[in-house]
Design a protein around this motif. Structure first.
Motif, mmCIF file in Angstrom:
data_model
loop_
_atom_site.group_PDB
_atom_site.id
_atom_site.type_symbol
_atom_site.label_atom_id
_atom_site.label_comp_id
_atom_site.label_asym_id
_atom_site.label_seq_id
_atom_site.Cartn_x
_atom_site.Cartn_y
_atom_site.Cartn_z
ATOM 1 N N ARG A 116 1.013 -1.499 -0.172
ATOM 2 C CA ARG A 116 0.658 -0.090 -0.202
ATOM 3 C C ARG A 116 0.735 1.411 0.150
ATOM 4 N NH1 ARG A 116 -6.053 -0.340 1.752
ATOM 5 N NH2 ARG A 116 -6.069 -2.745 1.698
ATOM 6 N N CYS A 117 0.643 2.152 -0.822
ATOM 7 C CA CYS A 117 0.996 3.533 -0.728
ATOM 8 C C CYS A 117 0.600 4.863 -0.356
ATOM 9 C CB CYS A 117 1.984 3.274 -1.360
ATOM 10 S SG CYS A 117 1.150 3.427 -3.430
ATOM 11 N N ALA A 118 0.805 5.627 -0.111
ATOM 12 C CA ALA A 118 -0.143 7.234 0.191
ATOM 13 C C ALA A 118 1.143 8.453 -0.804
ATOM 14 C CB ALA A 118 -0.470 7.387 1.052
ATOM 15 N N ARG A 119 0.779 9.248 -1.434
ATOM 16 C CA ARG A 119 1.615 10.371 -2.041
ATOM 17 C C ARG A 119 1.264 11.494 -1.066
ATOM 18 N NH1 ARG A 119 4.582 11.506 -6.254
ATOM 19 N NH2 ARG A 119 3.374 9.785 -7.372
ATOM 20 N N LEU A 120 2.507 12.333 -1.092
ATOM 21 C CA LEU A 120 2.603 13.473 0.620
ATOM 22 C C LEU A 120 2.296 14.584 -0.675
ATOM 23 C CD1 LEU A 120 5.724 13.219 2.659
ATOM 24 C CD2 LEU A 120 3.237 12.149 3.397
ATOM 25 N N PRO A 121 1.011 15.442 0.586
ATOM 26 C CA PRO A 121 0.902 16.978 -0.577
ATOM 27 C C PRO A 121 1.780 17.935 -0.304
ATOM 28 C CG PRO A 121 0.351 16.150 2.274
ATOM 29 C CD PRO A 121 -0.003 15.147 1.470
ATOM 30 N N PRO A 122 2.070 18.602 -1.518
ATOM 31 C CA PRO A 122 2.587 19.535 -1.489
ATOM 32 C C PRO A 122 3.094 20.284 0.079
ATOM 33 C CG PRO A 122 1.887 19.648 -3.067
ATOM 34 C CD PRO A 122 0.666 18.489 -2.058
ATOM 35 N N LEU A 123 4.361 20.712 0.304
ATOM 36 C CA LEU A 123 4.965 21.327 1.806
ATOM 37 C C LEU A 123 3.631 22.866 0.861
ATOM 38 C CD1 LEU A 123 8.018 21.158 2.278
ATOM 39 C CD2 LEU A 123 6.084 20.849 3.602
ATOM 40 N N LYS A 192 -3.892 13.985 7.525
ATOM 41 C CA LYS A 192 -3.764 14.475 5.871
ATOM 42 C C LYS A 192 -3.605 16.367 5.552
ATOM 43 C CE LYS A 192 -6.282 9.860 4.677
ATOM 44 N NZ LYS A 192 -6.465 9.367 5.877
ATOM 45 N N ARG A 193 -2.812 16.096 6.392
ATOM 46 C CA ARG A 193 -2.399 18.059 5.680
ATOM 47 C C ARG A 193 -0.695 17.869 6.884
ATOM 48 N NH1 ARG A 193 -7.490 18.976 8.872
ATOM 49 N NH2 ARG A 193 -6.636 20.057 10.636
ATOM 50 N N TRP A 194 -0.426 19.435 6.166
ATOM 51 C CA TRP A 194 0.319 19.998 7.032
ATOM 52 C C TRP A 194 -0.024 20.941 7.710
ATOM 53 C CZ3 TRP A 194 5.912 17.479 5.986
ATOM 54 C CH2 TRP A 194 6.323 17.286 5.114
ATOM 55 N N GLU A 195 0.796 20.789 8.702
ATOM 56 C CA GLU A 195 0.671 21.915 10.059
ATOM 57 C C GLU A 195 1.705 22.651 10.490
ATOM 58 O OE1 GLU A 195 0.268 19.397 14.134
ATOM 59 O OE2 GLU A 195 -1.735 20.101 13.461
ATOM 60 N N GLU A 196 1.650 23.733 10.684
ATOM 61 C CA GLU A 196 3.031 23.608 11.528
ATOM 62 C C GLU A 196 3.012 23.818 12.757
ATOM 63 O OE1 GLU A 196 3.242 28.036 10.735
ATOM 64 O OE2 GLU A 196 3.897 27.791 8.102
ATOM 65 N N ARG A 197 4.183 23.305 13.322
ATOM 66 C CA ARG A 197 4.162 22.829 15.002
ATOM 67 C C ARG A 197 5.406 23.945 15.673
ATOM 68 N NH1 ARG A 197 3.248 16.572 15.669
ATOM 69 N NH2 ARG A 197 1.837 17.134 14.862
ATOM 70 N N PRO A 198 5.360 24.091 16.589
ATOM 71 C CA PRO A 198 6.682 24.810 17.263
ATOM 72 C C PRO A 198 6.727 24.341 18.488
ATOM 73 C CG PRO A 198 4.114 25.754 18.251
ATOM 74 C CD PRO A 198 4.121 25.373 17.451
ATOM 75 N N PHE A 199 8.453 23.800 18.074
ATOM 76 C CA PHE A 199 9.113 23.527 18.992
ATOM 77 C C PHE A 199 9.466 24.192 19.863
ATOM 78 C CE2 PHE A 199 7.533 20.257 15.159
ATOM 79 C CZ PHE A 199 7.856 19.015 16.640
#
Length: 413
Positions: A116-123, A192-199
């Protein structure tokens, strides 16, 4: 607790079993201890599928320079998993591996065990990263974070690079590196999305932007590795820095790194000591490979052989024309033949995920397994791709390598 138990008992057994089977393995194992009824139901329904977790070594993905896709060097008798990932429609080299999932250079996440596979969405666009826009000029490296014992979902963190001097933009040269907070784009397979996470950085800075630029060791072709261990992502970044990114608070085991140096003669293995608030690399092993080779390479009996082969996907999957050896590093070693050889150079391929064994490559030809506790070097098989000498010539080499552990889980479409 008593009220919850009474409420649950009102559910039909098949409904309760369906609820329990949706739990991640670690939570399901905990639920097995709640009461005898749950214990018996989980066991009778075979809900706790330990066989789906990455408990075995399936092979080593090797990205050879100038070859289009990575090759899988694996035991020949284990045919459940193959290295040909063409079904993903993006059969490119492997750039990351984590507990059974592999990330391809084409931003495709693949599970070779389930196909199985899945493509990452663009940044996402960069403007919202206030004060850090200039770090993302080069986009950076992507690292997988996946623990199937906790969840079937995975995350991908993108760690930026300090760009070249002429592309640094407005960032002050005396700025701390890494900054705090360090804002990273993180992809979640659950949302299923990118998010900005502060560390937020713990402790002092490793250096400054100016210091990173003075080192002048930014090589976009050098593979920077990452490892995810029970809630923390350890990522190798520029100038051989290692940063720990706490994705979850689940505790960690020891992180190790290795290097073959001094004219390919000495193997050194370090462990990351995080005891008592420290975070230091401690030398665990120093091995004189010249002396090891002088003692000879060990082979196993032919009747107990589990030969390792290279699949030669780049050459039509014809298989390797070399021999290979047994993968059971716990089994008693029966010395059949000991060959003293000379080697032009030896490179490091990776650690055995479950044993104190280091995988090595001898002059881009033979795969070797060195047992750290027994100081014994064993022959695995020929791992040189067919016709590779004609393809790569004098620049032949290994770009990256990943010991692969098959996993029957993972939320991939």
């Amino acid at each position: 607790m008593h009220m919850e138990a009474v409420t649950i008992k009102l559910l039909p057994d098949d409904v309760l079993a369906d609820i329990l089977r949706r739990l991640p393995p670690r939570s399901l194992a905990t639920s097995r201890c709640v009461c005898k009824a749950w214990h018996d139901m989980i066991d009778a329904g075979h809900l706790l599928r330990a066989d789906l977790l990455p408990h075995t070594l399936g092979g080593i993905f090797i990205d050879f320079r100038f070859l289009q896709v990575s090759e899988l060097f694996r035991p020949s008798t284990r045919t459940a998993v193959f290295g040909d990932l063409s079904y993903s429609s993006a059969n490119t080299a492997v750039s990351e591996h984590c507990n059974g999932l592999v990330l391809l250079l084409s931003d495709m996440v693949v599970n070779p065990a389930t196909r199985r596979c899945a493509r990452l969405p663009p940044l996402p666009p960069l403007p919202s990263r206030v004060g850090m826009e200039d770090f993302y000029v080069l986009r950076g490296d992507k690292f997988l974070a996946f623990d199937p014992s906790v969840s079937s979902h995975y995350e991908v963190a993108s760690v930026p690079l300090v760009p070249f001097e002429e592309r640094l933009g407005r960032m002050p040269r005396d700025s701390e590196w890494p900054p705090s907070p360090f804002v990273l784009p993180v992809y979640s397979s659950e949302t299923k999305r990118w998010e900005e996470r502060p560390f937020v950085r713990q402790g002092g800075a490793a250096g400054t932007i100016a210091g990173m630029l003075e080192e002048d060791r930014l090589d976009l072709d050098v593979k920077r590795y990452g490892v995810y261990l029970r809630g923390a992502l350890y990522a190798q970044i520029q100038n051989d820095f290692c940063c720990r990114i706490s994705m979850a608070d689940l505790g960690e085991r020891e992180v190790r790194c290795a290097l073959v140096e001094d004219a390919f003669r000495f193997l050194r293995v370090w462990g990351l000591d995080e005891s008592r608030g420290r975070c230091e690399w401690a030398l665990r092993h120093r091995v004189d490979l010249g002396q090891v080779l002088a003692r000879g390479i060990y082979y196993r009996r032919e009747e107990t052989d589990e030969r390792w082969i290279l699949e030669n996907v780049n050459d039509g999957g014809a298989g390797s024309d070399g021999e290979a050896e047994e993968d059971d590093h716990n089994a008693p070693v029966v010395e059949v033949e000991r060959e003293t050889i000379k080697s032009d150079y030896i490179s490091f391929l990776g650690f055995h995920p479950f044993e104190d064994v280091v995988f090595l490559c001898d002059t881009l030809t033979r795969g070797l397994a060195y047992h750290l506790k027994r100081s014994r070097l064993e022959y695995m098989g020929i791992l040189r791709p067919r016709h590779y000498g004609h393809i790569a010539g004098s620049v032949a080499g290994v770009n990256a390598s990943f010991p692969y552990t098959p996993c029957g889980m993972g939320e991939l479409s």
